[in-house]
Design a protein around this motif. Structure first.
Motif, mmCIF file in Angstrom:
data_model
loop_
_atom_site.group_PDB
_atom_site.id
_atom_site.type_symbol
_atom_site.label_atom_id
_atom_site.label_comp_id
_atom_site.label_asym_id
_atom_site.label_seq_id
_atom_site.Cartn_x
_atom_site.Cartn_y
_atom_site.Cartn_z
ATOM 1 N N ASP A 197 0.683 -1.189 0.127
ATOM 2 C CA ASP A 197 0.060 0.091 0.047
ATOM 3 C C ASP A 197 0.777 1.362 -0.072
ATOM 4 O OD1 ASP A 197 -2.249 1.563 -0.022
ATOM 5 O OD2 ASP A 197 -2.902 0.990 1.955
ATOM 6 N N LYS A 198 2.225 1.311 0.746
ATOM 7 C CA LYS A 198 2.861 2.264 1.068
ATOM 8 C C LYS A 198 3.507 2.639 -0.301
ATOM 9 C CE LYS A 198 3.548 2.148 5.825
ATOM 10 N NZ LYS A 198 4.464 1.744 6.917
ATOM 11 N N TYR A 199 4.229 1.755 -0.923
ATOM 12 C CA TYR A 199 5.207 2.071 -1.947
ATOM 13 C C TYR A 199 4.740 1.347 -3.364
ATOM 14 C CZ TYR A 199 7.865 3.121 2.289
ATOM 15 O OH TYR A 199 8.336 3.853 3.461
ATOM 16 N N VAL A 239 4.816 11.512 14.314
ATOM 17 C CA VAL A 239 4.346 10.600 15.336
ATOM 18 C C VAL A 239 2.947 10.048 14.720
ATOM 19 C CG1 VAL A 239 3.941 10.311 17.715
ATOM 20 C CG2 VAL A 239 5.551 11.988 16.843
ATOM 21 N N ASP A 240 2.833 8.785 14.760
ATOM 22 C CA ASP A 240 1.718 8.368 14.442
ATOM 23 C C ASP A 240 0.758 7.642 15.401
ATOM 24 O OD1 ASP A 240 3.040 8.707 11.779
ATOM 25 O OD2 ASP A 240 3.407 6.471 11.455
ATOM 26 N N PHE A 241 -0.460 7.855 15.026
ATOM 27 C CA PHE A 241 -1.360 7.344 16.178
ATOM 28 C C PHE A 241 -2.547 6.432 15.609
ATOM 29 C CE2 PHE A 241 0.215 11.516 16.942
ATOM 30 C CZ PHE A 241 0.342 11.517 18.561
ATOM 31 N N VAL A 250 -0.557 5.966 20.837
ATOM 32 C CA VAL A 250 0.551 6.310 20.151
ATOM 33 C C VAL A 250 1.240 5.077 19.600
ATOM 34 C CG1 VAL A 250 3.071 7.522 20.081
ATOM 35 C CG2 VAL A 250 1.212 8.216 21.534
ATOM 36 N N ASN A 251 1.173 5.060 18.160
ATOM 37 C CA ASN A 251 1.717 4.005 17.718
ATOM 38 C C ASN A 251 3.177 3.822 17.594
ATOM 39 O OD1 ASN A 251 2.245 1.648 15.880
ATOM 40 N ND2 ASN A 251 1.548 2.630 14.134
ATOM 41 N N GLU A 252 3.878 4.788 16.784
ATOM 42 C CA GLU A 252 5.273 4.904 16.615
ATOM 43 C C GLU A 252 5.851 6.378 16.238
ATOM 44 O OE1 GLU A 252 6.800 2.992 13.317
ATOM 45 O OE2 GLU A 252 5.179 3.626 11.932
ATOM 46 N N ILE A 253 7.009 6.545 16.493
ATOM 47 C CA ILE A 253 7.655 7.665 15.875
ATOM 48 C C ILE A 253 8.522 7.350 14.846
ATOM 49 C CG2 ILE A 253 9.702 7.794 17.615
ATOM 50 C CD1 ILE A 253 9.283 10.877 17.639
HETATM 51 MG MG LIG Z 1 3.931 2.724 10.607
#
Ligand SMILES: [Mg+2]
Ligand SMILES: Nc1ncnc2c1ncn2[C@@H]1O[C@H](COP(=O)(O)OP(=O)(O)OP(=O)(O)O)[C@@H](O)[C@H]1O
Length: 298
Positions: A197-199, A239-241, A250-253
């Motif tokens: 999906d991302k790339y 920062v991903d939530f 908070v999921n990740e930074i």
């Molecule tokens: Mg991620």
């Protein structure tokens, strides 16, 4: 045995023994100095994954004694290792999704996992990124395969409770007084926001800024700044939530967020009043500022 000695200005010297510090100096940065023919004012690492975003390149730049943009060794390393990242978030009092960590050489307590979590769970290598090696386990029969897949990428993995939640991202810039952008939303096209999906397929939709009540928006921005400080990031990060109802996790930074003109990080600044050239300018200034004020002097 070959002994090397590092000089204070970041040069390496091959010496005959650890007590004989005379020897020929050379630069270990292949791109530094004579060959390039240009003086470099500041380095701007824009790399992803292990050996780029995890503090190794930052360590190289520290040893070379050159200024660079973004987080240092520790912030980068914490931002890459999902288990220590979560520990840092927890210590800062930030809400994270329930998780547990396993190493490859441990006996994995399958029954305990099944008792403590409920499907779907996400099984992730601790140190990768770009969703590589991540499996969404929808029924327990998939658990062992998912563990194997994650362990094929890293010796350390996480099992994490899956949530049905919106995915919100927030950009942060700054050094000792970080600022947060307006949050944006990622609307994954597939089952989850995975590598394809991302790339590859690129069908993910972005909502910039996200449609959120002001109260939630402010909460997310506050958490983003605290997450940035929790890992001791410098310069910039995204920062991903997860947002489930009014509940924020908070999921990740990401200490080197995607940085093309169409990436979430600059786009969020775009709607927060900072265009791309001004953003790059700010980041370079922050890199110099950190170098001048906060560098650890050996
Ligand atoms: Mg991620
Ligand atoms: N606990 C969870 N509940 C629901 N969805 C999740 C959960 N963990 C991960 N996901 C989904 O999987 C995607 C990838 O997970 P995550 O962001 O943790 O790792 P990553 O993408 O590999 O890291 P990076 O963003 O640095 O590349 C998330 O964007 C989300 O769509």
């Amino acid at each position: 045995m070959i002994s090397f000695y590092f000089t204070r200005d970041g040069k390496w010297r091959r010496v005959t023994s650890p007590w004989e510090l005379e020897g020929e100096e050379f630069s270990f940065l292949p791109w530094e100095g004579k060959n390039l023919g240009e003086k470099i004012d500041i380095y701007f690492p824009l790399l992803h994954g292990p050996f780029g975003e995890d503090g190794t390149v930052q360590g190289l730049l520290e040893l070379a004694g050159v200024p660079y943009v973004g987080s240092g060794v520790m912030g980068s390393a914490l931002g890459m290792d999902k288990s220590y990242m979560k520990m840092a978030f927890e210590r800062a009092g930030l809400p994270v999704v329930k998780y547990t960590v396993f190493k490859k050489w441990e006996k994995i307590p399958l029954e305990k996992i099944k008792g403590e979590f409920s499907p779907p769970v996400f099984v992730k290598p601790a140190n990768l990124g770009s969703s590589v090696g991540i499996t969404k386990v929808k029924e327990w029969s998939q658990l062992e395969g998912a563990l194997e897949e994650a362990f094929s990428h890293d010796y350390k993995i996480l099992v994490e409770q899956g949530l049905s939640a919106r995915e919100i991202e927030c950009s942060v810039i700054g050094n000792e007084k970080p600022e947060a952008s307006l949050p944006g939303e990622v609307i994954p096209y597939r089952e989850f926001y995975d590598y394809r999906d991302k790339y590859i397929e690129g069908k993910t939709k972005f909502k910039i800024p996200a449609e959120l009540p002001v109260k939630i928006q402010e909460k997310i921005r506050g958490y983003a700044i605290r997450a940035f400080q929790a890992v001791e990031a410098w310069g910039f990060a995204r920062v991903d939530f997860f947002l489930r109802g009014e509940e924020v996790f908070v999921n990740e930074i990401n200490t080197i967020p995607g940085f093309t003109e169409i990436s979430m990080f600059p786009k969020l600044w775009g709607v927060s009043g900072l265009d791309f050239p001004s953003l790059v300018d700010r980041l370079v200034k922050l890199g110099f500022e950190r170098w001048e004020k906060w560098r650890r002097r050996g």
